[in-house]
Design a protein around this motif. Structure first.
Motif, PDB file in Angstrom:
ATOM      1  N   ASP A   1      -3.363   5.620  -2.094  1.00  0.00           N
ATOM      2  CA  ASP A   1      -4.271   4.906  -3.007  1.00  0.00           C
ATOM      3  C   ASP A   1      -5.341   4.277  -2.128  1.00  0.00           C
ATOM      4  N   THR A   2      -5.298   2.990  -1.944  1.00  0.00           N
ATOM      5  CA  THR A   2      -6.263   2.341  -1.053  1.00  0.00           C
ATOM      6  C   THR A   2      -5.563   1.995   0.252  1.00  0.00           C
TER       7      THR A   2
ATOM      8  N   LYS B   1      -8.092   5.545   5.587  1.00  0.00           N
ATOM      9  CA  LYS B   1      -7.080   6.043   4.663  1.00  0.00           C
ATOM     10  C   LYS B   1      -6.070   6.986   5.341  1.00  0.00           C
TER      11      LYS B   1
ATOM     12  N   SER C   1      -7.913  -2.971   4.523  1.00  0.00           N
ATOM     13  CA  SER C   1      -9.186  -3.063   5.254  1.00  0.00           C
ATOM     14  C   SER C   1      -8.914  -3.617   6.645  1.00  0.00           C
TER      15      SER C   1
ATOM     16  N   TYR D   1       0.852  -1.184   0.000  1.00  0.00           N
ATOM     17  CA  TYR D   1       0.000   0.000   0.000  1.00  0.00           C
ATOM     18  C   TYR D   1       0.896   1.245   0.000  1.00  0.00           C
TER      19      TYR D   1
END
Length: 172
Positions: free
Chosen positions: A148-149, A156, A152, A118
């Motif tokens: 970006d992402t 962010k 989970s 990430y």
């Protein structure tokens, strides 16, 4: 009388003026040479304290780091670490870098999971004195901003506390 047959006092006003002029020039030259040979006493600069060193970030092994290329976030299981850190700044109040957060997805369980990258911007801040390390400040918070992402269920933009104080030692 001198060897020339003239009396010293018989010199005229012009001769006395030349003698005085020569004497003045010689005395001035001697004073200039003496002044050049004697060092000028300059005032001593005021002693200033050396600037405090920049803060450190403390790793999982309680080692101080400055501009580390990697930083382990999950000390217990190693399932989250920052890699390829490129530090843009490292100063007395904050430090910023870009890099990659490698996070184990733990699917179906952590030992069988995959590390997923990430992209992230890292900011270290809030330096505090490091106990038992006089004169050393350590960053106490880390902010991760996923460009970006985010993994989970992490938001962010997330901030974590880096300073963990050991529990007090029981007294008998």
């Amino acid at each position: 009388m001198d060897v020339s047959g003239h009396s010293r006092n018989a010199r005229g006003p012009r001769a006395r003026t030349r003698t005085r002029t020569r004497t003045g020039i010689l005395l001035s030259a001697a004073a200039a040479l003496a002044a050049a040979a004697i060092p000028v006493c300059a005032p001593h600069p005021t002693a200033t304290a050396a600037p405090a060193p920049d803060p450190v970030v403390v790793d999982c092994f309680s080692k101080p780091q400055i501009r580390p290329e990697e930083y382990l976030l999950a000390c217990g299981d190693g399932n989250n670490r920052l890699v390829d850190l490129t530090w843009n700044t490292w100063g007395p109040h904050t430090a910023t870098a870009t890099g990659t957060d490698l996070v184990n997805d733990c699917r179906p369980y952590c030992a069988a999971g995959r590390f997923r990258p990430y992209p992230v911007t890292v900011t270290l801040s809030h330096p505090q004195p490091w106990p038992d390390h006089p004169g050393t400040q350590r960053f106490s918070t880390i902010r991760l901003l996923y460009t970006d992402t985010a993994p989970s269920p992490v938001p962010k933009d997330v901030t974590y506390k880096l300073v963990y104080e050991p529990p007090p030692t029981p007294t008998p």
